[in-house]
Design an enzyme around this catalytic site. Structure first.
Site, PDB file in Angstrom:
ATOM      1  N   SER A 106       0.856  -1.184  -0.065  1.00  0.00           N
ATOM      2  CA  SER A 106      -0.066   0.012  -0.057  1.00  0.00           C
ATOM      3  C   SER A 106       0.896   1.261  -0.286  1.00  0.00           C
ATOM      4  CB  SER A 106      -0.870   0.191   1.304  1.00  0.00           C
ATOM      5  OG  SER A 106      -1.905  -0.993   1.221  1.00  0.00           O
ATOM      6  N   PHE A 144      -3.219  10.606  -1.121  1.00  0.00           N
ATOM      7  CA  PHE A 144      -4.345  10.775  -2.104  1.00  0.00           C
ATOM      8  C   PHE A 144      -5.395  10.866  -1.247  1.00  0.00           C
ATOM      9  CE2 PHE A 144      -7.390   9.203  -5.290  1.00  0.00           C
ATOM     10  CZ  PHE A 144      -6.743   9.838  -6.452  1.00  0.00           C
ATOM     11  N   GLU A 378      -9.919   1.006  -2.866  1.00  0.00           N
ATOM     12  CA  GLU A 378     -10.060   0.811  -4.465  1.00  0.00           C
ATOM     13  C   GLU A 378     -11.108   0.380  -4.957  1.00  0.00           C
ATOM     14  OE1 GLU A 378      -7.606   3.087  -4.453  1.00  0.00           O
ATOM     15  OE2 GLU A 378      -6.042   2.364  -3.171  1.00  0.00           O
TER      16      GLU A 378
END
Length: 399
Positions: A106, A144, A378
């Site tokens: 990750s 992000f 995701e």
């Protein structure tokens, strides 16, 4: 990228390696990348994982620097200090990273496929030049910011917003479950504007930006997870990505990260299976090895089958991405299957280890816990089912 790792076998277990027979489908470069990452994990990650997992603490910045020195951060991007490797080589790196731990994969995925890819694909030349070389080297860490406390699978509903104030932008909002958040030097933040959703490059030392670590996790304990708070964060006009508007920007980044997960999840599955094979061979039950019983062999055979199929699917998608291109729907197919099968394998391997299976001295229980998160982020399994359903029927069932 350094290529001094030496070519390695797909699996450490010779019989598993022979049955899966993936090595012949990989180029020397791809196998070399896998060997390089495996050696890094053997030297710097695996010896420390039980402690990191127990203490829910990981030296992420130190690891980022080491991974950057190997050329693994943003390795599938071209220019700006990035290695320019193939998608399949990047996939094999993710595979070997997650064979160690999903949290370490990750770290690399968020750095390279989310933060760096967003700047590389959508940023201005000034943004690329300022951030990408440092991020590729591991000297700067990125995060992000898309998911919010109330908006995960439905990012279009995000409440984070950016308003113009003269030539500046002013951002307000909250982002949740952000990997690398408290150690990041730069955050890519997506926000609602009067002109659709847009992306912003936010140095984390900007006034009004705050990151708080999320604790009490039962998954991804060897990973930094944070909540981001933006309160009147003032940015110059050139902080925004110049062209992209709407969900096209963040969703393109998610596809990049999902691609790495297709390979990575099978790394967790492979490592769990290797652990179970070794344990079953040495564990004596009723006077003979556990591996000599039909029920155990049935489990091992079924799991080997799924690892084989999952790796073939991953390599197929990698070849497509390196060739004519791969669609987001095809990547959804890979993530849905490989995450689903990987967590089933990790859980089954835990049963073979019996009571020892609950100890973090053995990897399957840790992989199973981590994969609970990998199945969710995701895009959840349900989201990917609906993506595939839409592709098959032409009917959107999201609403």
């Amino acid at each position: 990228m350094r290529h001094d790792g030496g070519v390695s076998d797909f699996s450490r277990n010779p019989e598993l390696n022979r049955l899966v027979a993936i090595d012949g489908l990989l180029s020397d470069d791809e196998r070399d990348v896998q060997a390089l990452v495996r050696r890094f994990c053997d030297d710097h990650v695996r010896p420390n994982l039980p402690t990191w997992y127990d203490e829910a603490s990981v030296p992420a910045r130190e690891l980022a620097k080491g991974l950057g020195e190997l050329g693994l951060l943003g390795m599938h991007l071209d220019g700006y200090g990035c290695a320019g490797s193939s998608a399949t080589a990047y996939g094999m790196a993710c595979h070997e990273l997650e064979a160690a731990d999903s949290g370490i994969r990750s770290l690399v995925s968020v750095q390279g496929s989310l933060a760096m890819f967003a700047i590389w694909r959508w940023g201005s030349e000034e943004q690329k030049t300022e951030w990408l070389p440092r991020m590729a080297a591991g000297d700067a860490v990125g995060c992000f910011g898309l998911t919010e406390p109330d908006f995960g699978s439905d990012p279009a509903g995000m409440r984070t917003h950016a308003k113009r104030d003269g030539d500046d932008w002013v951002l307000n909002g909250t982002k949740m479950w952000i990997t690398n958040g408290t150690i990041a030097d730069v955050a890519v933040v997506w926000a609602q504007t009067d002109d659709k959703i847009r992306g912003f490059v936010v140095p984390t030392d900007t006034a009004g930006f705050e990151a708080r670590e999320i604790t009490k996790k039962m998954s991804l304990r060897a990973s930094v997870t944070a909540e981001l708070s933006l309160t009147d964060v003032r940015l110059p006009a050139d902080a925004v990505f110049p062209e992209v508007r709407g969900l096209k920007g963040p969703l393109s980044c998610l596809s990049e990260a999902r691609f790495g997960i297709v390979f990575g999840a099978m790394g967790a599955a492979r490592d769990s299976l290797e652990t179970a094979l070794d344990y079953a061979a040495s564990r004596q039950v009723f006077g003979k090895p556990l591996s000599g019983y039909q029920l155990t062999q049935g489990k091992l055979a079924d799991m080997t089958l799924e690892v084989s199929k999952g790796m073939l699917l991953a390599l197929h998608l990698g070849r497509l991405k390196d060739g004519a291109g791969v669609s987001p729907e095809q990547i959804s197919l890979g993530k849905l299957n490989n995450c689903r099968e990987a967590i089933a394998i990790a859980r089954e391997c835990r049963t073979i280890l019996g009571a020892n299976g609950i100890s973090t001295e053995y990897s399957p229980i840790r992989h199973a816990g981590n994969l609970e998160s990998v199945m969710t982020y995701e895009g959840t399994s349900e989201v990917h089912q609906l993506v595939l359903g839409n592709a098959l029927t032409g009917q959107s069932a999201f609403r």
